[in-house]
Design a protein around this motif. Sequence first.
Motif: not given
Ligand code: NAD
Length: 258
Positions: A18-20, A39-41, A159-161, A188-192
Motif C-alpha cells: 500500500q505504500s505510496i 528500506y528500513q530494517q 514536520a511537513k512545513a 489521504p491514502v490508507k497506508t501503514l
Molecule cells: P508507509 O507507512 O507505507 O511509508 C512510510 C515509510 O517511511 C516507511 O517505508 C518507513 O520505513 C519509512 N521511514 C520512516 N522512518 C524512516 C527512517 N528513519 N529511515 C528510513 N525509512 C523510514 O506510509 P505512506 O503513507 O506511503 O508514507 C510515505 C510518505 O507519504 C510519507 O512522507 C507520508 O507523510 C507521505 N504522505 C502520506 C499520505 C497518506 O495519506 N498516506 C498523504 C500525504 C503524504
Amino acid sequence: MSSLQNKHAVIFGVASEQSIAWGIAQQLAAQGARLSLGYQQRFKSRVLQLVRGGQVPVAYYGRCDVTSDAELSDFFAELKAPVDVLVHSVAYANPSTFGKPFTEVNQEEFNEALGASAYSLVSLMRAAAPHMAPGGSVIALSYLGGQRIVSNYKLMGVAKAALEAVIRQLASDVGPQGIRVNAISAGPVKTLAASQIAGFDAMLKTYEQVAPLRRSISPTDVGNLAAFLAADGSRNITGQVLFVDAGYNTLAMAALAG
Ligand code: NAD
C-alpha cells in the motif's frame, strides 16, 4: 521510447504493497526506469516479499535508515549506476503525538519527528550528491497538513512545513548543478503510516464527499506525477509543492447540504 528509459531511480519508503513509494516504483518502472530501493530494517521481510514477487523489477535493494549517516553512506556505496531520480517517501512521528494537545509534545518527540521526516531529506541529498547524475530530480512526499491545520495531524504537520521549506532551500542550493527538488502533496491514502492517525477513515470519506473531483486518490496517481517530475519534460520545475488531491486543497468551504 518510454520517458524514463535509461534513468536510475532510487526510492526510499517502501514498507508494504500500500505504500505510496510502491505506487511510485510501479509507475517509474512502467516508464522504463531502473529501480533501487532503500528500506528500513523493520520492514525488511515485507519489502523482500514484494521484490521477490517480481511485479516490479528491482536492480538493487538494501537496508537504509535515513537518520543514519553510516547506513546512507553504505547504501550509496553499493549502487552501480549514477542516480537520476531520488524519491524520499519517508515520515515518522511518535503515534502518541497525533492524539495529544500540541503543548504536550516534548522536545524529544519534536526532534525525532522533524529529524526523520524533514532533516532526513538533507542527509539523503548529502549522501546522494556524489552519485547524482546531471539533470537529476529529487521528489519528496508532503501533505496539506504542512500548510493548514488538519485535526489529528499535529506534529507531523509541523514536520511537513519544515520539509517544504527544506525543499525550497535545497532546490536553491543544487539548482546551479542542474538538479531539481520538488514535493508532491498527496491526498489521504490508507497506508501503514496513515493508520496511526485517528479518524483517518472518516477523513477519506470526507474527501470523497467534498473534494472538487468527489473522490480520493491512489498511490498510482502519485506515481504518475512522480514519473512526470522524474522525466526531462519537467526540466524547468523546481522548488515546488504540487498537489495530487482531487482538488481538495483549493477548498475554503465545502458545499453544504441543504
Ligand atoms: P508507509 O507507512 O507505507 O511509508 C512510510 C515509510 O517511511 C516507511 O517505508 C518507513 O520505513 C519509512 N521511514 C520512516 N522512518 C524512516 C527512517 N528513519 N529511515 C528510513 N525509512 C523510514 O506510509 P505512506 O503513507 O506511503 O508514507 C510515505 C510518505 O507519504 C510519507 O512522507 C507520508 O507523510 C507521505 N504522505 C502520506 C499520505 C497518506 O495519506 N498516506 C498523504 C500525504 C503524504
